[in-house]
Write a protein that holds these residues in place. Structure first.
Motif: not given
Length: 309
Positions: A7-9, A92-103, A134-141, A144-150
């Motif tokens: 949804n955020a994306l 550069l303003p590239v965002t990396f998403i690592g899904d399935g982190a941990g085990v 959780d989902r609320f922190e994900l949305t906040a993160c 924040h990434i959108v507002r702070n490019p890098g």
């Protein structure tokens, strides 16, 4: 949590046509809404992760804002050199998403598990590191990434552990830890990612503990931690990541020379997964079941009392 990410994306891409999604030939069901809403902003780079990061860097230099999605075992681990040289060196303003982190990918073995991604990236200049609980922190993160490019990396672990917060997190910045409870209890439990749920369960079982979340690991909110650490008898960190170089490491580094109480790091020990099974089985095999975590903390607290006596 994965739905919150989708949804955020979609919201970011609708708002800004320069937001592009790059994927390494997976995540199709997750990105159905994105492809439907923004088909011209979706690029399947195929199973060629190193090349995908190079493509993202080129697009960023051309004025776009790429989001690079992959399994955390591949993004960032397989592409660490490309992240360092192609993206971070150029800031550069590239965002990396690592899904399935941990085990999370328990049945697929060590090759598809990622318990060292935070540690691998912490030493790379310029990049911010996020680990929502959780989902609320994900949305906040994400906001924040959108507002702070890098350069930025956001890891996503087990997606169905349930919410910790009761609603959206307003006004958060990466300069703050997020209190779940803050009563001045003698113990301070700090969780990141799926470790936040571990911290919450341990606090419920042991009592006398406040729980706070660390959704941003770099830059780390050192001032916020030092304030919360004052007067605590014990501090415990919780993470589905190696105890080396992750949350436990950064908390220890931040409090070095200031905090003299009991300190416990709950996380993956210095070992690979030697067994295969479902997620619960793997967590238990690494000593991260609720019972094992509670026992580890009790033993550390009891040992501290004996030393004082």
């Amino acid at each position: 949590m994965r739905d919150a990410f989708s949804n955020a994306l979609v919201a970011a891409a609708k708002k800004d046509p320069k937001v592009l999604l790059l994927t390494g030939d997976h995540g199709y069901a997750l990105f159905d809404p994105f492809r439907k809403a923004c088909p011209d902003q979706y690029i399947n780079c195929g199973i060629a992760e190193q090349n995908m990061v190079g493509v993202a860097a080129g697009l960023a230099k051309a004025g776009f804002k790429p989001v690079v999605y992959g399994l955390a075992a591949f993004v960032p681990i397989r592409v660490l050199e490309q992240i360092k040289i192609d993206v971070c060196y150029e800031n550069l303003p590239v965002t990396f998403i690592g899904d399935g982190a941990g085990v999370v990918y328990a049945q697929l073995g060590t090759s598809h598990q990622s318990t060292e991604d935070i540690a691998a990236l912490r030493g790379v200049p310029q990049i911010s590191i996020y680990s929502p609980g959780d989902r609320f922190e994900l949305t906040a993160c994400a906001e924040h990434i959108v507002r702070n490019p890098g350069p930025a990396y956001m890891r996503m672990g087990k997606a169905d552990l349930g919410d910790v917060h009761r609603g959206p997190i307003e006004g958060w910045s990466h300069g703050d830890l997020i209190p779940v409870t803050n009563t001045g209890a003698p113990y301070l439990f700090i969780g990141t990612g799926s470790g936040l749920k571990m911290a919450q369960k341990a606090a419920d079982a042991l009592g006398n503990a406040d729980v706070v979340s660390a959704p941003c690991l770099k830059p780390f909110p050192a001032k916020s931690l030092r304030e919360l650490a004052k007067g605590r008898e014990a501090i415990v960190t919780f993470e589905e990541h190696s105890i080396y170089g992750g949350l436990g490491g950064v908390v220890a580094e931040t409090l070095m020379g200031q905090y003299l109480g009991t300190f416990v790091r709950v996380g993956i020990q210095d070992q690979f997964s030697s067994l295969c099974g479902n997620y619960s089985f793997l967590m238990e095999s690494h000593g991260l079941s609720s019972e094992a975590v509670e026992r580890q903390i009790r033993e550390a607290l009891n040992a501290s009392v004996q030393l004082q006596d």
